[in-house]
Design a protein around this motif. Structure first.
Motif, short mmCIF file in Angstrom:
data_model
loop_
_atom_site.label_atom_id
_atom_site.label_comp_id
_atom_site.label_asym_id
_atom_site.label_seq_id
_atom_site.Cartn_x
_atom_site.Cartn_y
_atom_site.Cartn_z
N PHE A 1 -33.45 35.36 -31.58
CA PHE A 1 -35.00 35.01 -31.99
C PHE A 1 -35.51 35.54 -33.21
N SER A 2 -35.64 34.72 -34.23
CA SER A 2 -36.12 35.43 -35.57
C SER A 2 -37.53 34.99 -35.88
N GLY A 3 -38.19 34.47 -34.73
CA GLY A 3 -39.69 34.27 -34.89
C GLY A 3 -40.53 35.42 -34.72
N ASN A 4 -41.83 35.36 -34.67
CA ASN A 4 -42.89 36.25 -34.83
C ASN A 4 -42.69 36.83 -33.01
N GLU A 5 -42.37 38.12 -32.93
CA GLU A 5 -42.28 38.51 -31.55
C GLU A 5 -43.46 38.56 -30.96
N GLN A 6 -44.78 38.56 -31.51
CA GLN A 6 -45.96 38.42 -30.98
C GLN A 6 -46.07 37.01 -30.07
N ASP A 7 -45.09 36.10 -30.42
CA ASP A 7 -45.23 34.95 -29.82
C ASP A 7 -44.68 34.86 -28.42
N LEU A 8 -43.79 36.17 -28.15
CA LEU A 8 -43.02 36.03 -26.85
C LEU A 8 -44.15 36.89 -25.86
N CYS A 9 -45.28 35.88 -25.71
CA CYS A 9 -46.24 36.46 -25.02
C CYS A 9 -46.67 35.55 -23.71
N LEU A 10 -46.56 36.16 -22.51
CA LEU A 10 -46.61 35.26 -21.32
C LEU A 10 -47.96 35.74 -20.57
N ILE A 11 -48.34 34.76 -19.87
CA ILE A 11 -49.67 35.05 -18.99
C ILE A 11 -49.33 35.58 -17.79
N GLU A 12 -47.91 35.81 -17.58
CA GLU A 12 -47.44 36.34 -16.18
C GLU A 12 -46.32 37.41 -16.60
N ASN A 13 -46.23 38.17 -15.51
CA ASN A 13 -45.33 39.34 -15.76
C ASN A 13 -43.98 38.83 -15.65
N PRO A 14 -43.04 38.81 -16.69
CA PRO A 14 -41.69 38.23 -16.68
C PRO A 14 -40.66 39.01 -15.91
N ILE A 15 -40.81 39.61 -14.81
CA ILE A 15 -40.02 40.44 -14.21
C ILE A 15 -38.59 39.70 -14.06
N HIS A 16 -38.82 38.36 -13.40
CA HIS A 16 -37.63 37.51 -13.18
C HIS A 16 -38.10 36.19 -13.81
#
Length: 309
Positions: free
Chosen positions: A134-149
């Motif tokens: 993943f070479s994009g902006n890591e700030q875009d890997l932002c979720l509105i739910e906890n990605p435990i699974h």
């Protein structure tokens, strides 16, 4: 002359004042819970500087009981400020912007999971994925739910590209669709000897090599190279592809074939001339011996076709 110049300047000024303003949401990122302006989320272009500034400085109200602002809500804010924006005015880019809370999806975990998913979906005997990044902006890997699974999917699992979009799912809902760079290598068949059109492909003349590729199709991997003939001349070391080979026909164009006609419990046998090549399972046109009209017949074995009513 001065009058014409004045009219021209007036026209340009009027056009600039009413020119369409465009808006683009460039990132779906966490913005925190501090006061937020419309210009923090939408990049405005076009129109006049005054119009763009008026739109950009609109203070947004945080949505109640929601974790994000949607593009439609932002568009509504913009239209309420600038009455020159029509009811159909929309923004480009992202459809939602995270605002109140963000759970960061691990870049490393994402890359590992995508790589495992690809190997699970494809036969590793014929394709390998050297690197998934993943070479994009890591700030875009932002979720509105906890990605435990979380799970993932691709819209078309049969084809993978070197720039591949994947969907991240939490409880079967798509919450993010990042694009990853995938280094793909495919195992391809090459001929060890030069081949001319019409030659048969012998398995003893075929070897396999790993080559980089920009895309790979699951349905084209591991094709059988038994019973093939060459349709275009191939140099020594050339790849065997669908564009330069085909399955050797079981019925040849212009040749006589055994024909069986079945109708109920009656079976009639005779001769017919094939009007095209055909392999077992294909339907071709044939002409009955002594007749000029063609009929459809199915190739059932080498040199034999059947007509069923």
């Amino acid at each position: 002359m001065r009058f014409a110049y004045f009219i021209c300047v007036l026209f340009v000024f009027s056009w600039c004042a009413t020119a369409e303003v465009a808006g683009r949401i460039e990132h779906a990122t966490f913005k925190g819970s501090t006061p937020l302006l419309l210009g923090d989320l939408i990049h405005f272009t076009g129109g006049t500087a005054e119009r763009r500034a008026r739109l950009a400085n609109v203070e947004l109200q945080w949505p109640e009981n929601k974790m994000m602002l949607t593009a439609s809500a932002l568009q509504k804010h913009a239209r309420s400020i600038d009455d020159q924006l029509g009811d159909d005015w929309t923004t480009e880019g992202y459809k939602q912007v995270f605002v109140k809370q963000c759970w960061r999806l691990s870049k490393i975990e994402l890359e590992k999971k995508v790589k495992r998913y690809l190997y699970k979906s494809f036969n590793s005997e014929y394709v390998r994925f050297r690197n998934v990044k993943f070479s994009g902006n890591e700030q875009d890997l932002c979720l509105i739910e906890n990605p435990i699974h979380f799970d993932m999917e691709m819209q078309n699992v049969a084809v993978v590209f070197e720039r591949q979009r994947v969907n991240i799912l939490i409880e079967d809902r798509v919450v993010l669709s990042p694009v990853l760079d995938v280094s793909i290598e495919e195992k391809v068949a090459v001929t060890n000897v030069a081949k001319r059109r019409g030659d048969r492909i012998l398995l003893s003349e075929v070897s396999w090599e790993w080559v980089p590729t920009s895309r790979v199709n699951m349905n084209e991997l591991g094709n059988s190279y038994n019973n093939l003939i060459v349709t275009r001349n191939i140099k020594r070391g050339g790849r065997l592809k669908s564009v330069n080979t085909k399955i050797r026909p079981d019925v040849l164009k212009g040749k006589w074939v055994e024909l069986s006609m079945r109708s109920g419990g009656i079976s009639i046998k005779g001769k017919a001339k094939a009007l095209s090549d055909g392999v077992i399972g294909e339907t071709i046109q044939v002409v009955l011996d002594g007749q000029g009209q063609s009929i459809s017949a199915k190739v059932v074995s080498k040199g034999a076709v059947v007509v069923s009513n």
